[in-house]
Design an enzyme around this catalytic site. Sequence first.
Site, PDB file in Angstrom:
ATOM      1  N   ASP A   1      -5.885  93.785  15.406  1.00 37.82           N
ATOM      2  CA  ASP A   1      -7.160  93.138  15.094  1.00 37.82           C
ATOM      3  C   ASP A   1      -7.030  91.908  14.213  1.00 37.82           C
ATOM      4  OD1 ASP A   1      -6.514  94.922  12.805  1.00 37.82           O
ATOM      5  OD2 ASP A   1      -8.451  94.245  12.051  1.00 37.82           O
TER       6      ASP A   1
ATOM      7  N   ASP B   1      -2.523  92.855  10.408  1.00 38.51           N
ATOM      8  CA  ASP B   1      -1.774  94.101  10.263  1.00 38.51           C
ATOM      9  C   ASP B   1      -1.307  94.578  11.632  1.00 38.51           C
ATOM     10  OD1 ASP B   1      -4.095  95.019  11.449  1.00 38.51           O
ATOM     11  OD2 ASP B   1      -4.910  95.888   9.622  1.00 38.51           O
TER      12      ASP B   1
ATOM     13  N   TYR C   1     -13.073  99.750   9.145  1.00 43.84           N
ATOM     14  CA  TYR C   1     -14.105  99.504  10.146  1.00 43.84           C
ATOM     15  C   TYR C   1     -15.113 100.644  10.178  1.00 43.84           C
ATOM     16  CZ  TYR C   1     -11.426  95.492  11.588  1.00 43.84           C
ATOM     17  OH  TYR C   1     -10.775  94.283  11.588  1.00 43.84           O
TER      18      TYR C   1
ATOM     19  N   GLU D   1      -6.874  85.527   6.133  1.00 40.90           N
ATOM     20  CA  GLU D   1      -6.519  86.392   7.266  1.00 40.90           C
ATOM     21  C   GLU D   1      -7.324  86.023   8.512  1.00 40.90           C
ATOM     22  OE1 GLU D   1      -5.578  91.094   8.120  1.00 40.90           O
ATOM     23  OE2 GLU D   1      -7.039  90.588   6.573  1.00 40.90           O
TER      24      GLU D   1
END
Length: 502
Positions: free
Chosen positions: A81, A84, A232, A474
Site C-alpha cells: 500500500d 512498507d 486501516y 510516504e
Amino acid sequence: MPAASRSVKEMAAAAAVVLAMLLSAAAAQHDYGDALHKCILFFEGQRSGRLPPDQRVRWRRDSGLHDGAAAGVDLTGGYYDAGDNVKFGFPMAFTATLMSWGLIDFGRSFGLHKEEARKAVRWATDYLMKATAKPNTVYVQVGDAFRDHACWERPEDMDTPRTVYKVDPSHPGSDVAAETAAALAAASIVFRESDPAYSKRLLDRAVAVFEFADKHRGPYSSSLHAAVCPCYCDYSGYQDELLWGAAWLHKASRRREYREYIKRNEVVLGASDAINEFGWDNKHAGINVLISKEVLMGKDEYFQSFRVNADNFICTLLPGISNHPQIQYSPGGLLFKVGSSNMQHVTQLSFLLLAYSNYLSHAGGRVSCGSSSASPAQLRRVAKRQVDYILGDNPLRMSYMVGYGARFPRRIHHRASSLPSVAAHPARIGCKAGAAYYASPAPNPNLLVGAVVGGPSDDSDAFPDARAVFQQSEPTTYINAPLMGLLAYFSAHPNPAESGGD
C-alpha cells in the site's frame, strides 16, 4: 477570536488562494502526459509477487512468493500500500476502484497510456479475485503490520510473519467486502471491451462478494481489530461501503435490484451523513457524486437528493464560496485537511471536482451554492490548481512527484526505495540492519518514479524531505490512483475553460 477578526482572516485566506490560482494560471505549462506515465509507473514499484518480463522498474525483484501458503490459498500478487511490505486489502480495493473510475470517465484522454493504466488495474484485480475465490470469504490482509513496521527491510528480503487475515460469516467485514465488490464491479467496466470474458468474471464475483457483505453485516475493525487497527481501522462504519458497492454494481450491471437497494437504504445507511468526506475509509462524497450522474443525465430523478448532497459537498471545496472548517487552503493554494498524508485528500477531492464538472458539462448544469453558483469550468480550475501544485507550482517550487521536474523528494519513507537494490547489494539486509539506511541523510538510492508523497500537512506549505517524517514523505497507492484520471484529463484538456470531457 472576535467574529470580525475571524471574518477578516477568512477573507484574507480566500484572497490568497485566488491569487495563487492566478499565479498558477500564468505558470509554465506542465507536461501532464509525462506526469501521467510516471504516475502509472509508480504502481510497478509497489508490486508484490512474481514480476512479469515487461516490468519496467528494474530495481525491484520478486517478493512475497509464498503469500497465503500458510492458509492453504494463493495470495501472491497485488500491491504494497505504501512504504512498507504489508498487503492491506481495504486500501488496495479502494485504489483499484479509483483507478477504474478514472479510466471509465476519462478513458479517451489516457491516449497511449491507456493500456499501461489497465495493466495497473489488473494487477490489483487479479489479486482481489484470488482473495475472494472462496465463497463467503474475503482475505483482507497479508502480513503482520506491527512486526513489519518494526523492521526496515526490502520486500525481497522480508522475513516477518506473512500472517493471513480474512472476513467470513463468523467474522464479518462489510466495509472491506463491499469495497472489494465496488473495485471488481468498476474494473468490469474498464475491461468490458478489451477483455469481455475477464469483465464478466469480475462482475459475477462482485455480485457474490456484495451479497456476502450485505448479508453478514459488521465492521472488519471489530472482527480483526488487533490486525487492522490503527493502520486501516474503519472509523466511519460499513454503511457507506454498502451504498458505494451497490452504486458501482448498478453502474456496471444496470440491474434494477441495485437501484432499488440504493432507494431502500438511502436513509438507513446514511447517504446524507458526512457528505464532505471521501477516502479509503469514508465514501460518502464519492457516493453522491457517482449517483448524481444519473440525475444530471436525466436517467433517474428519484436520486435528486444525491445531487443536492453532491452540490453541497462541491461548494465546500470552492475558495471564496465556502469556509468549511474541515477544508482549508494554504497561502500557496494547497487544499489541506487536519491529519497526515494530506495529498490523499488533495488528489481524491480534486478527482471528485473534475468528475462532477464533467457530468455538469454534459448536462449543461451548474453547482448551486446558496445565493451563488459555480460553473463546471470553475470546478476544473480548482482541480487543475491542485494538480499543478503537486507538479511544482508551489512556494517551494518543488514537485511532490518523484522523478518529475528538476526538484522533487529524495528521501521518501519507503523501504524498497531507500535500501540498496538486490542488484547493487545481493546479500540479504536483515530486519534491523536496514536501520542505518533509514537514519541516513543520503538520498534514496532507488528512484520510485511517479510516487507522490504526503506533502505539506498544514497551512505553512513546508516540506522537510525527511524519511522519518512519514506523514509527509510516504507515498501511497491511493494518492496516485485518482491522480491518474486527473493527469489524463489535463493532458488532453490543458485549458480548464474547455467544456466537456470523455
